[in-house]
Motif scaffolding. Structure first.
Motif, PDB file in Angstrom:
ATOM      1  N   GLY A   1      41.741  39.830  28.732  1.00  0.00           N
ATOM      2  CA  GLY A   1      40.304  39.724  28.590  1.00  0.00           C
ATOM      3  C   GLY A   1      39.552  41.047  28.583  1.00  0.00           C
ATOM      4  N   ARG A   2      40.284  42.180  28.666  1.00  0.00           N
ATOM      5  CA  ARG A   2      39.615  43.483  28.763  1.00  0.00           C
ATOM      6  C   ARG A   2      40.081  44.508  27.744  1.00  0.00           C
ATOM      7  NH1 ARG A   2      35.314  43.180  32.525  1.00  0.00           N
ATOM      8  NH2 ARG A   2      35.963  41.612  34.015  1.00  0.00           N
ATOM      9  N   ALA A   3      41.390  44.603  27.519  1.00  0.00           N
ATOM     10  CA  ALA A   3      41.890  45.701  26.691  1.00  0.00           C
ATOM     11  C   ALA A   3      43.267  45.376  26.118  1.00  0.00           C
ATOM     12  CB  ALA A   3      41.976  46.979  27.518  1.00  0.00           C
ATOM     13  N   ASP A   4      43.532  45.946  24.936  1.00  0.00           N
ATOM     14  CA  ASP A   4      44.835  45.898  24.288  1.00  0.00           C
ATOM     15  C   ASP A   4      45.184  47.294  23.814  1.00  0.00           C
ATOM     16  OD1 ASP A   4      45.667  43.032  24.123  1.00  0.00           O
ATOM     17  OD2 ASP A   4      43.734  42.860  23.093  1.00  0.00           O
TER      18      ASP A   4
ATOM     19  N   PRO B   1      33.615  43.681  39.160  1.00  0.00           N
ATOM     20  CA  PRO B   1      34.244  42.836  40.178  1.00  0.00           C
ATOM     21  C   PRO B   1      35.298  41.914  39.574  1.00  0.00           C
ATOM     22  CG  PRO B   1      32.072  41.999  39.624  1.00  0.00           C
ATOM     23  CD  PRO B   1      32.243  43.293  38.864  1.00  0.00           C
ATOM     24  N   GLY B   2      36.200  41.485  40.407  1.00  0.00           N
ATOM     25  CA  GLY B   2      37.208  40.518  39.978  1.00  0.00           C
ATOM     26  C   GLY B   2      38.520  41.169  39.599  1.00  0.00           C
ATOM     27  N   THR B   3      39.532  40.323  39.493  1.00  0.00           N
ATOM     28  CA  THR B   3      40.858  40.821  39.168  1.00  0.00           C
ATOM     29  C   THR B   3      41.201  40.587  37.704  1.00  0.00           C
ATOM     30  OG1 THR B   3      41.896  38.744  39.808  1.00  0.00           O
ATOM     31  CG2 THR B   3      41.712  40.424  41.520  1.00  0.00           C
ATOM     32  N   VAL B   4      42.146  41.374  37.226  1.00  0.00           N
ATOM     33  CA  VAL B   4      42.677  41.245  35.873  1.00  0.00           C
ATOM     34  C   VAL B   4      44.197  41.201  35.972  1.00  0.00           C
ATOM     35  CG1 VAL B   4      40.735  42.396  34.746  1.00  0.00           C
ATOM     36  CG2 VAL B   4      42.687  43.753  35.529  1.00  0.00           C
ATOM     37  N   THR B   5      44.829  40.686  34.927  1.00  0.00           N
ATOM     38  CA  THR B   5      46.284  40.688  34.849  1.00  0.00           C
ATOM     39  C   THR B   5      46.705  41.599  33.707  1.00  0.00           C
ATOM     40  OG1 THR B   5      46.433  38.448  35.705  1.00  0.00           O
ATOM     41  CG2 THR B   5      48.346  39.273  34.495  1.00  0.00           C
TER      42      THR B   5
ATOM     43  N   THR C   1      44.317  52.299  25.366  1.00  0.00           N
ATOM     44  CA  THR C   1      43.789  51.006  24.921  1.00  0.00           C
ATOM     45  C   THR C   1      42.496  51.150  24.141  1.00  0.00           C
ATOM     46  OG1 THR C   1      42.341  50.513  26.799  1.00  0.00           O
ATOM     47  CG2 THR C   1      44.705  50.055  27.096  1.00  0.00           C
ATOM     48  N   ASP C   2      42.066  50.036  23.578  1.00  0.00           N
ATOM     49  CA  ASP C   2      40.788  50.005  22.873  1.00  0.00           C
ATOM     50  C   ASP C   2      39.611  50.146  23.843  1.00  0.00           C
ATOM     51  OD1 ASP C   2      41.113  47.487  24.026  1.00  0.00           O
ATOM     52  OD2 ASP C   2      40.874  46.388  22.141  1.00  0.00           O
ATOM     53  N   ALA C   3      39.862  50.104  25.141  1.00  0.00           N
ATOM     54  CA  ALA C   3      38.825  50.327  26.156  1.00  0.00           C
ATOM     55  C   ALA C   3      38.958  51.715  26.790  1.00  0.00           C
ATOM     56  CB  ALA C   3      38.905  49.262  27.237  1.00  0.00           C
TER      57      ALA C   3
END
Length: 98
Positions: free
Chosen positions: A86-89, A62-66, A9-11
């Motif tokens: 909201g984090r990576a593609d 912290p927190g969850t991602v889908t 990913t980009d992250a």
């Protein structure tokens, strides 16, 4: 069965494994890796085309991602697109464990 998976990913890279079972057009299983241990996975299968979704934990935050994946299975390998909301593609590749 078990699959080794790499999210490119980009992250950055996010390695993991899937243990998946498909029956008819449904897929269920477990993801373990950079986005957390033992995360339930659900999805669909249509003539080798897969769509998978699972919740996870973003590393060091912290927190969850889908996470959602969509791509093609070709024998013992699979590839396609991955999005961590909201984090990576990016892309994913997967290889069935022997």
């Amino acid at each position: 069965g078990p699959w080794d998976v790499q999210f490119l990913t980009d992250a950055g890279g996010l390695p993991g494994t899937f243990k998946l079972v498909h029956q008819d057009s449904s897929i269920i299983g477990i993801y373990t890796g950079a986005l957390g241990p033992n995360q339930p996975v659900s999805g669909t299968w249509r003539d080798g085309y897969i769509e998978l979704t699972f919740s996870g934990i973003w590393p060091d935050e912290p927190g969850t991602v889908t996470a959602t994946l969509a791509g093609w299975v070709d024998g013992d390998s699979a590839a396609g697109r991955v999005k961590v909301e909201g984090r990576a593609d990016g892309r994913f590749t997967a290889t069935r464990q022997k």
